[in-house]
Scaffold this motif. Structure first.
Motif, short mmCIF file in Angstrom:
data_model
loop_
_atom_site.label_atom_id
_atom_site.label_comp_id
_atom_site.label_asym_id
_atom_site.label_seq_id
_atom_site.Cartn_x
_atom_site.Cartn_y
_atom_site.Cartn_z
N PRO A 124 4.72 -25.49 48.97
CA PRO A 124 5.94 -25.77 48.20
C PRO A 124 6.99 -26.57 48.98
CG PRO A 124 5.24 -23.50 47.87
CD PRO A 124 4.38 -24.05 48.98
N LYS A 125 7.09 -26.32 50.28
CA LYS A 125 8.14 -26.97 51.06
C LYS A 125 7.92 -28.47 51.21
CE LYS A 125 6.04 -26.11 55.62
NZ LYS A 125 6.25 -25.51 56.95
N ARG A 126 6.71 -28.93 50.96
CA ARG A 126 6.42 -30.36 51.12
C ARG A 126 6.80 -31.17 49.88
NH1 ARG A 126 3.60 -31.29 55.75
NH2 ARG A 126 2.64 -29.45 56.69
N HIS A 127 6.88 -30.53 48.73
CA HIS A 127 7.31 -31.20 47.50
C HIS A 127 6.52 -32.48 47.23
CE1 HIS A 127 10.63 -28.39 47.30
NE2 HIS A 127 11.01 -28.72 48.52
N VAL A 128 5.20 -32.39 47.33
CA VAL A 128 4.36 -33.56 47.07
C VAL A 128 4.51 -33.97 45.61
CG1 VAL A 128 1.99 -34.42 47.00
CG2 VAL A 128 2.72 -32.93 48.86
N PRO A 129 4.93 -35.22 45.33
CA PRO A 129 5.14 -35.63 43.94
C PRO A 129 3.82 -35.79 43.17
CG PRO A 129 5.42 -37.50 45.41
CD PRO A 129 5.25 -36.29 46.28
N LYS A 130 3.87 -35.43 41.90
CA LYS A 130 2.72 -35.57 41.02
C LYS A 130 3.20 -36.24 39.75
CE LYS A 130 1.39 -31.06 42.85
NZ LYS A 130 2.69 -30.93 43.58
N THR A 131 2.53 -37.32 39.35
CA THR A 131 2.94 -38.08 38.17
C THR A 131 1.92 -37.90 37.05
OG1 THR A 131 4.09 -39.73 39.52
CG2 THR A 131 3.53 -40.36 37.27
N TYR A 132 2.42 -37.60 35.87
CA TYR A 132 1.58 -37.37 34.69
C TYR A 132 1.92 -38.38 33.60
CZ TYR A 132 0.55 -32.83 36.80
OH TYR A 132 0.15 -31.84 37.65
N LEU A 133 0.89 -38.82 32.90
CA LEU A 133 1.07 -39.62 31.70
C LEU A 133 1.06 -38.63 30.53
CD1 LEU A 133 1.33 -42.53 30.67
CD2 LEU A 133 -1.16 -42.56 30.38
N VAL A 134 2.19 -38.54 29.84
CA VAL A 134 2.40 -37.50 28.83
C VAL A 134 2.54 -38.12 27.45
CG1 VAL A 134 3.72 -35.45 28.22
CG2 VAL A 134 3.69 -36.24 30.61
N THR A 135 1.70 -37.70 26.52
CA THR A 135 1.83 -38.10 25.12
C THR A 135 2.58 -37.00 24.38
OG1 THR A 135 -0.29 -39.27 25.25
CG2 THR A 135 0.61 -38.85 23.05
N LEU A 136 3.63 -37.40 23.66
CA LEU A 136 4.53 -36.43 23.03
C LEU A 136 4.34 -36.38 21.51
CD1 LEU A 136 7.76 -37.37 25.01
CD2 LEU A 136 6.20 -35.47 25.46
N GLY A 182 4.12 -27.38 41.12
CA GLY A 182 2.83 -27.32 40.45
C GLY A 182 2.65 -25.98 39.77
N LYS A 183 3.68 -25.56 39.04
CA LYS A 183 3.64 -24.26 38.38
C LYS A 183 2.69 -24.29 37.18
CE LYS A 183 6.88 -22.55 41.06
NZ LYS A 183 6.64 -21.47 42.04
N PHE A 184 2.27 -23.10 36.76
CA PHE A 184 1.33 -22.95 35.65
C PHE A 184 1.92 -23.57 34.38
CE2 PHE A 184 -0.68 -20.18 32.34
CZ PHE A 184 -2.00 -20.61 32.55
N HIS A 185 1.17 -24.51 33.77
CA HIS A 185 1.59 -25.18 32.52
C HIS A 185 2.98 -25.82 32.66
CE1 HIS A 185 -1.89 -23.76 30.48
NE2 HIS A 185 -1.46 -22.53 30.23
N GLN A 186 3.33 -26.27 33.85
CA GLN A 186 4.71 -26.70 34.07
C GLN A 186 5.15 -27.84 33.17
OE1 GLN A 186 5.90 -27.29 38.14
NE2 GLN A 186 7.69 -28.51 37.58
N VAL A 187 4.35 -28.90 33.08
CA VAL A 187 4.76 -30.06 32.28
C VAL A 187 4.91 -29.66 30.81
CG1 VAL A 187 4.07 -32.34 31.44
CG2 VAL A 187 3.74 -31.74 33.85
#
Length: 236
Positions: A124-136, A182-187
């Motif tokens: 968690p302390k590293r805060h590695v970014p994660k990018t998602y393509l999200v269809t709404l 990266g929490k469960f179902h976060q996005v």
């Protein structure tokens, strides 16, 4: 490393199978037949089985385009997992997916048997970014985007400010969302919290790694030397 363990790690069979191969005089090191599985394989040594040079790295790093309907898990009694998509010759002891994607989420997934690297990327302390393509389900409004960018408070955590980029010509229904946890179902939870709903989700980037556009769903490849170098640098 012992010869029998070395060959077993390269998927030439179980330790018992490998010992039988060695005793049958089928294995050599640097041109000399070896019949003792406890012999050490020195760095750079050439190992052969039935006259063919043994290849492959003991430590592996695979970039996969995870398909929908597959579990991000090492094994499951009833459902297919991402490890089931790995060819037998490419498997190694300790191979596992770094992080998880939901069953219906697609996209970039790193698999490795380098536990130290995986732990560092998930810390968690590293805060590695994660990018998602999200269809709404409905267009993203400026108010929704502002809420995402400020961070959202849930019962067990508050999300870090997210970066939101709306894809052009998408009617505000296709966005790139970059998060740092990266929490469960976060996005899905974040979009629900602002009054919207995710209808499709694909991870397109994790740290310095990007999903190759030519990597088909369900396929994978080894990281390039450049990608691995960037990843190792990112973990420091």
């Amino acid at each position: 490393m012992r010869l029998d363990r070395y060959l077993a790690n390269l998927q030439y069979g179980t330790r018992s199978d490998v010992k039988k191969m060695i005793k049958a005089n089928r294995v050599g090191i640097d041109g000399q037949k070896v019949r003792n599985g406890s012999v050490a394989v020195a760095p750079g040594a050439q190992v052969t089985v039935d006259g063919e040079v043994v290849g492959g790295s003991l430590q592996v790093y695979y970039l996969m385009n995870k398909p929908s309907g597959v579990l991000t898990a090492n094994s499951d009694a009833a459902q297919k997992t991402v490890l089931d998509l790995i060819r037998p010759a490419d498997k190694r002891p300790g191979l596992y997916p770094v992080g998880r994607l939901d069953k219906d989420t697609t996209g970039l997934l790193l698999l490795t048997n380098d536990g130290a690297l995986g732990h560092a990327l998930l810390a968690p302390k590293r805060h590695v970014p994660k990018t998602y393509l999200v269809t709404l389900a409905s267009p993203l409004t400026p108010a929704m985007a502002q809420q995402l960018a400020h961070g959202i408070t849930f019962q067990e955590f508050t999300s870090a400010p997210a970066t939101v980029v709306v894809r052009p010509a998408s009617g505000q229904r296709l966005i790139e969302l970059t998060i740092h946890e990266g929490k469960f179902h976060q996005v899905k939870r974040m979009l629900k919290a602002v009054g919207n709903q995710v209808t499709a989700l694909a991870r397109v980037q994790m740290g310095p790694l990007q999903l190759p556009p030519d990597l088909a769903p369900g396929h994978y490849r080894s990281l390039t030397a450049e990608e691995l170098g960037q990843l190792l640098k990112a973990k420091k």
